[in-house]
Design a protein around this motif. Structure first.
Motif, PDB file in Angstrom:
ATOM      1  N   THR A  46       0.452  -1.003  -0.205  1.00 59.37           N
ATOM      2  CA  THR A  46       0.368  -0.218  -0.397  1.00 59.37           C
ATOM      3  C   THR A  46       0.654   1.303   0.077  1.00 59.37           C
ATOM      4  N   PRO A  47       1.445   1.781  -1.203  1.00 62.72           N
ATOM      5  CA  PRO A  47       1.848   2.731  -1.357  1.00 62.72           C
ATOM      6  C   PRO A  47       1.002   4.478  -1.177  1.00 62.72           C
ATOM      7  N   VAL A  48       2.105   5.615  -0.388  1.00 54.85           N
ATOM      8  CA  VAL A  48       1.156   6.654  -0.264  1.00 54.85           C
ATOM      9  C   VAL A  48       2.231   7.817  -0.597  1.00 54.85           C
ATOM     10  N   THR A  49       1.822   9.071  -0.701  1.00 57.81           N
ATOM     11  CA  THR A  49       2.358   9.948  -1.419  1.00 57.81           C
ATOM     12  C   THR A  49       3.332   9.876  -0.058  1.00 57.81           C
ATOM     13  N   TRP A  50       4.520  10.980  -0.844  1.00 60.25           N
ATOM     14  CA  TRP A  50       5.285  11.633   0.393  1.00 60.25           C
ATOM     15  C   TRP A  50       4.773  12.665   1.307  1.00 60.25           C
ATOM     16  N   PRO A  51       5.507  12.609   2.520  1.00 57.84           N
ATOM     17  CA  PRO A  51       5.017  13.564   3.297  1.00 57.84           C
ATOM     18  C   PRO A  51       5.796  15.334   2.218  1.00 57.84           C
ATOM     19  N   ASP A  52       4.906  16.163   2.872  1.00 56.82           N
ATOM     20  CA  ASP A  52       4.949  17.425   2.704  1.00 56.82           C
ATOM     21  C   ASP A  52       6.416  18.000   2.553  1.00 56.82           C
ATOM     22  N   TRP A  53       6.968  17.734   3.662  1.00 61.27           N
ATOM     23  CA  TRP A  53       8.376  18.138   4.103  1.00 61.27           C
ATOM     24  C   TRP A  53       9.730  17.642   4.079  1.00 61.27           C
ATOM     25  N   VAL A  54       9.761  15.991   2.968  1.00 61.51           N
ATOM     26  CA  VAL A  54      10.732  15.551   2.505  1.00 61.51           C
ATOM     27  C   VAL A  54      11.350  16.377   0.766  1.00 61.51           C
ATOM     28  N   PRO A  55      12.227  16.919   1.425  1.00 62.02           N
ATOM     29  CA  PRO A  55      12.711  18.028   0.416  1.00 62.02           C
ATOM     30  C   PRO A  55      12.807  16.713  -1.309  1.00 62.02           C
ATOM     31  N   GLU A  56      12.352  17.875  -2.309  1.00 65.57           N
ATOM     32  CA  GLU A  56      12.715  16.818  -3.490  1.00 65.57           C
ATOM     33  C   GLU A  56      14.241  16.838  -3.581  1.00 65.57           C
ATOM     34  N   GLU A  57      15.096  17.370  -3.127  1.00 65.76           N
ATOM     35  CA  GLU A  57      16.779  16.813  -3.559  1.00 65.76           C
ATOM     36  C   GLU A  57      16.588  15.390  -3.226  1.00 65.76           C
ATOM     37  N   LEU A  58      15.673  15.116  -1.836  1.00 63.41           N
ATOM     38  CA  LEU A  58      15.866  13.993  -0.902  1.00 63.41           C
ATOM     39  C   LEU A  58      15.169  12.519  -2.385  1.00 63.41           C
ATOM     40  N   ARG A  59      13.982  13.436  -2.035  1.00 63.26           N
ATOM     41  CA  ARG A  59      12.919  12.531  -3.568  1.00 63.26           C
ATOM     42  C   ARG A  59      13.760  11.873  -4.819  1.00 63.26           C
ATOM     43  N   GLU A  60      14.062  12.816  -5.176  1.00 62.93           N
ATOM     44  CA  GLU A  60      15.165  12.942  -6.397  1.00 62.93           C
ATOM     45  C   GLU A  60      16.188  12.046  -6.148  1.00 62.93           C
ATOM     46  N   ALA A  61      16.711  11.860  -5.185  1.00 65.99           N
ATOM     47  CA  ALA A  61      17.500  10.645  -4.896  1.00 65.99           C
ATOM     48  C   ALA A  61      17.179   9.403  -4.830  1.00 65.99           C
ATOM     49  N   LEU A  62      16.299   9.098  -4.250  1.00 70.06           N
ATOM     50  CA  LEU A  62      15.621   8.189  -3.833  1.00 70.06           C
ATOM     51  C   LEU A  62      15.244   7.345  -4.964  1.00 70.06           C
ATOM     52  N   ARG A  63      14.392   8.875  -6.129  1.00 71.13           N
ATOM     53  CA  ARG A  63      14.032   7.981  -7.494  1.00 71.13           C
ATOM     54  C   ARG A  63      14.657   7.500  -8.408  1.00 71.13           C
ATOM     55  N   ARG A  64      15.531   7.796  -7.938  1.00 71.16           N
ATOM     56  CA  ARG A  64      16.916   7.469  -8.668  1.00 71.16           C
ATOM     57  C   ARG A  64      17.906   5.275  -8.345  1.00 71.16           C
ATOM     58  N   ARG A  65      17.132   5.700  -6.989  1.00 73.31           N
ATOM     59  CA  ARG A  65      17.580   4.123  -6.654  1.00 73.31           C
ATOM     60  C   ARG A  65      15.823   3.267  -6.599  1.00 73.31           C
ATOM     61  N   GLY A  66      15.166   3.835  -7.418  1.00 73.27           N
ATOM     62  CA  GLY A  66      14.129   2.917  -7.980  1.00 73.27           C
ATOM     63  C   GLY A  66      12.946   3.420  -6.412  1.00 73.27           C
ATOM     64  N   VAL A  67      13.242   4.581  -5.905  1.00 72.63           N
ATOM     65  CA  VAL A  67      11.898   4.420  -4.506  1.00 72.63           C
ATOM     66  C   VAL A  67      10.923   5.433  -5.019  1.00 72.63           C
ATOM     67  N   GLU A  68       9.786   5.213  -5.608  1.00 72.44           N
ATOM     68  CA  GLU A  68       9.016   6.040  -6.301  1.00 72.44           C
ATOM     69  C   GLU A  68       7.911   6.575  -5.384  1.00 72.44           C
ATOM     70  N   ALA A  69       7.746   5.738  -4.320  1.00 76.40           N
ATOM     71  CA  ALA A  69       6.852   6.586  -2.981  1.00 76.40           C
ATOM     72  C   ALA A  69       7.156   5.406  -2.222  1.00 76.40           C
ATOM     73  N   PRO A  70       6.801   5.798  -0.761  1.00 81.80           N
ATOM     74  CA  PRO A  70       7.077   5.204   0.471  1.00 81.80           C
ATOM     75  C   PRO A  70       5.709   4.243   0.696  1.00 81.80           C
ATOM     76  N   TRP A  71       5.602   3.864   1.586  1.00 81.80           N
ATOM     77  CA  TRP A  71       5.003   2.243   2.130  1.00 81.80           C
ATOM     78  C   TRP A  71       3.892   2.948   3.184  1.00 81.80           C
ATOM     79  N   ARG A  72       3.067   2.660   3.658  1.00 85.76           N
ATOM     80  CA  ARG A  72       2.111   3.791   4.484  1.00 85.76           C
ATOM     81  C   ARG A  72       2.637   3.863   5.778  1.00 85.76           C
ATOM     82  N   HIS A  73       3.261   2.012   6.193  1.00 83.86           N
ATOM     83  CA  HIS A  73       4.509   2.809   7.757  1.00 83.86           C
ATOM     84  C   HIS A  73       5.041   3.097   7.214  1.00 83.86           C
ATOM     85  N   GLN A  74       6.217   3.346   5.892  1.00 86.84           N
ATOM     86  CA  GLN A  74       7.310   4.127   6.414  1.00 86.84           C
ATOM     87  C   GLN A  74       6.455   5.020   6.478  1.00 86.84           C
TER      88      GLN A  74
END
Length: 849
Positions: A46-74
């Motif tokens: 069950t994926p969810v959207t990124w929290p608003d406070w996560v910087p775009e720089e970190l989101r992009e770095a995670l996407r490069r590692r294949g992480v498109e969105a967090p799971w709900r418990h994360q």
């Protein structure tokens, strides 16, 4: 760092389906060794959207590692931590717990250039793996670094001054960072998060020590003037300017804990940190299906126990180590990437060596793709093995539980577990090492020939569909609390406010330290009186490690913990390292060194010890008529006195050789039960059979205790006797193998009915006639498994259970604390029932483990 997207570049061609692979493995045996197959179904995420406070720089770095969105418990755990609440995320293996704690930690480090984060792992391998994961994100300004015993001294000053994410372990925090807190004051003053990874491993004495190390850390943070963040995250890093709590309720760093699925993780985390903690337990990550087989090695052909005397035929099962080695070789031959978990360092070496030989006989050179992995290897060896497994150079690895934890082992298809690992939490952690991005996996539990393993493979309901155990630790243990308070006082004088931080028993512990001259009381607090710092072993392993050195070359082969050195490195012992056999020439305990030479004998060595026990005090007891159940402190004295040489091929005992090693003394906690001789006689247990009956019951009780408590049989010991000097009755003791106790005896006492009932069933249901390793024989018996009386042990336990079952309903009415802790032991321990003493020398213990 598991996520809602598959990691790129890590896929391989699909391998044989687990069910088909298991079918082929089963078909290679004359009789089917599988007692049960459990199909663990796959689960969608069950994926969810990124929290608003996560910087775009970190989101992009995670996407490069294949992480498109967090799971709900994360996202849930990350939000709680970001809001300043202490949190423990307790979800399954490969559920992405690391992202749950890295999201708030890395977001804060990117947004606030002053912030720092401390990461604690129970093993160096796990910290190194997390360093690789964070470094791969290529985030500017974080400067992550490992700070542990392997860190070159030239790098340590740079890390103290410049690293903002320090990855270490509790041992280094205890021995290095906290004693040198003045050099770390800047880092501690800006400490925002403390990440405690794999916190379920902090149990027993080790967990109790770590609990106080974390309290010492909180104390130093407060003394360093640590204050919450500025209240807003800057916009410079691409995040919206959002309010933030910045610190826990005590204005210290926020604690983020990660745990395998465990019973009551919030309570465990609170006992570990001393802080109110919120648990996130609902796993929203996807999971591939697991085919889980319970595998019982076949019986070997019956042979006379004494060929010359024509004694009864005895049967034993094929060694679990040999069975595991064959399974490892078979799966590797199938091209299946496999990890075999083995309980001991020696066992891991044996499994790897046997698998290599089998593979080389089938396909020359294939054995090179199998290796052993264990603690005691040098750092370079461990890192090379981890790399080879991840890259596919190795197809099979025989490992101790050093690889049980969250090291990223993506790409494994199967796990073979040699023997019950001690807890259901460890079982699922190890089984969860296999499975590739939602692919199905095979897990096989190979039963050892002992009571607990035999019970479990024939009672799958005890494994599947049951909640995992709660982690047992006792921060109030005086043998832990007093040394930790001494360490705290050596760092800075203790104050009355500090005693509240360290909890129950702290004032009494300080008073005892003052009485012994370790601390000096002053109006401003309690001061450490000595120039040297206190020597405290967090892991309760009995002293500093012993170095294993090759005599001819001076080459350091590895290390063995101090408590195991008497058993593994005594003169004449066979020591294995990376498949090479050595024989010990000399053990120098004073210098912590064992000298060895290479040799390939056709025999193995097995140390034997003797134990005596006396009761020091009683905490509480159950009066059940002719039966008594007790919990209290005991003094245990043990000594390794000899070792056997046994032929590797047949297990035949060649000879027994004496040893002259020092005795060891232990004040610990025990649970014990007494039975009146009259009750035993009425149940049909004749006086000559009482020693063997109690001895057999003791062995089985020790073997089944890990089913109840988070321990394994090597954490505990036992002793039985037809008449004990302190109880004046037939008695069976089971005690914690750590100074001051580790919580296991308390757990056994609190669940005595369930524990002893399972013990009784394990003995009664075993198909042997007079006792075997599957029921009442023990691999660590100091008396050579003699005497043993299997059927009489069942009768003894029937008497105990019949009387305890009534007395324990309700528990609160029957269990009474000892009314006065200062009352002499002999007044508290009057035998239950008649307690007549049999004639003869029954005072000598007849059974010990």
């Amino acid at each position: 760092m598991t996520s809602a997207a598959t990691r790129a570049g890590r896929e391989r061609a699909p391998v044989t389906a687990p069910a088909d692979l298991l079918r082929r493995l089963r078909s290679r045996n004359a009789t089917d060794p599988v007692t049960h197959v459990e199909q663990v179904p796959a689960r969608a995420g069950t994926p969810v959207t990124w929290p608003d406070w996560v910087p775009e720089e970190l989101r992009e770095a995670l996407r490069r590692r294949g992480v498109e969105a967090p799971w709900r418990h994360q996202a849930e755990a990350a939000q709680l931590a970001y809001d300043g609440r202490h949190v423990v995320v307790a979800t399954g293996t490969a559920s992405g717990k690391s992202l749950a704690y890295l999201l708030p930690a890395l977001s804060t480090l990117l947004a606030d250039p002053r912030a720092t984060v401390l990461y604690l792992a129970p093993t160096k391998a796990l910290a190194a793996d997390q360093l690789r994961a964070v470094t791969s994100l290529e985030l500017e300004g974080i400067r992550p670094a490992c700070y542990d015993g392997d860190t070159p001294r030239a790098e340590r000053e740079w890390i103290r001054r410049h690293s903002r994410l320090v990855l270490t372990n509790p041992d280094m925090l205890h021995h290095g960072l906290l004693p040198g807190h003045a050099q770390w004051s800047g880092f501690l003053r800006r400490l925002t998060y403390v990440i405690v990874d794999e916190c379920h491993t902090y149990r027993g004495v080790f967990g109790s020590h770590v609990a106080h190390v974390l309290r010492r850390l909180r104390r130093r943070c407060a003394a360093s003037g640590r204050t919450p963040g500025s209240g807003r995250i800057p916009e410079a890093r691409g995040a919206a300017a959002l309010p933030r709590q910045g610190g826990g309720p005590d204005r210290g760093p926020v604690f983020l804990l990660a745990s395998a699925t465990s019973g009551d993780p919030a309570t465990t985390a609170e006992r570990l940190t001393g802080l109110p903690t919120t648990a996130v337990t609902e796993d929203a990550s996807p999971r591939g299906g697991v085919t889980f087989a319970l595998w019982e090695p076949p019986l070997l052909p019956a042979e006379p126990a004494d060929a010359t005397a024509g004694a009864d035929l005895t049967q034993v099962r094929r060694s679990a180590l040999r069975e595991t080695a064959d399974l490892l070789a078979d799966t590797v031959a199938e091209g299946v990437r496999t990890l075999a978990f083995v309980r001991s360092r020696r066992g891991a070496e044996v499994v790897a060596a046997h698998a290599r030989r089998s593979l080389d006989e089938a396909v020359p050179g294939l054995g090179r793709r199998v290796a052993a992995y264990r603690a005691g290897y040098l750092r370079e060896e461990r890192r090379e093995l981890e790399r080879a497994l991840l890259d596919g150079d190795l197809l099979g690895l025989a490992s101790t539980n050093a690889l049980e934890l969250g090291v990223d082992l993506v790409g494994l298809d199967a796990v073979v577990i040699c023997g019950w690992p001690g807890t259901r939490a460890s079982l699922w952690q190890q089984a969860g090492r296999a499975g590739r991005s939602g692919q199905e996996a095979l897990a096989v539990l190979v039963a050892r020939d002992d009571p607990l393993d035999t019970y479990l493979v024939h009672h799958p309901e005890a494994l599947f569909g049951r909640p995992v155990e709660a982690t047992v630790l006792d921060p109030a243990n005086p043998y832990v609390l007093a040394p930790q308070l001494a360490c705290a006082a050596a760092e800075a004088p203790l104050t009355p406010a500090d005693l509240e931080l360290f909890g129950t028993g702290a004032k009494e512990a300080v008073d005892s330290l003052v009485a012994t001259g370790a601390l000096r009381a002053r109006p401003t607090g309690w001061y450490w009186r000595h120039r040297e710092r206190p020597e405290v072993d967090l892991r309760g392993e009995g002293g500093a490690p012993v170095c294993v050195v090759e005599s001819a070359t001076g080459r350091l082969l590895g290390t063995v913990d101090g408590s195991s050195s008497h058993f593994l490195l005594h003169p004449g012992a066979v020591y294995l390292h990376q498949g090479v056999s050595y024989v010990v020439d000399e053990l120098d305990l004073a210098d912590g060194c064992a000298l060895v030479h290479p040799e390939e004998p056709d025999w193995s060595t097995h140390a034997r010890d003797v134990t005596s026990l006396s009761v020091a005090s009683v905490r509480s007891y159950v009066d059940a008529g002719p039966v008594g159940l007790f919990l209290g402190e005991v003094d245990v004295t043990s000594q390794v006195v000899s070792y056997q040489r046994r032929r590797i091929a047949s297990g035949e005992v060649i000879d027994t050789r004496p040893l002259d090693l020092p005795t060891r003394e232990l004040r610990t906690v025990a649970v014990w039960f007494t039975v009146s001789p009259q009750a035993l006689a009425a149940a049909g247990v004749d006086p000559p059979d009482v020693p063997g009956a109690l001895h057999a019951a003791e062995h089985a009780a020790i073997g089944l205790l890990p089913l109840i408590a988070t321990c394994d049989r090597w954490d505990i010991g036992g002793l039985s006797t037809a008449v004990h000097a302190d109880t004046e009755a037939p008695t069976v003791f089971v005690y914690d193998g750590h100074p001051g106790g580790a919580g296991f005896a308390e757990r056994a006492y609190g669940t005595a009915d369930a524990w002893l009932r399972a013990t009784r069933e394990a003995i009664a249901e075993c198909g042997c006639e007079s006792g075997c390793p599957s029921c009442v024989q023990s691999p660590k018996c100091g008396n050579g498994n003699n005497p043993l009386a299997k059927s009489e042990a069942v009768q003894v336990l029937d008497v105990v259970l019949a009387n305890l079952s009534d007395a324990l309903r309700p528990v609160g009415d029957a269990v009474r604390p000892a009314e006065d802790a200062l009352r002499p032991v002999e007044d508290t321990l009057r035998p239950v029932g008649d307690g007549l003493r049999p004639e003869g020398d029954g005072l000598r213990p007849v059974g010990q483990e």
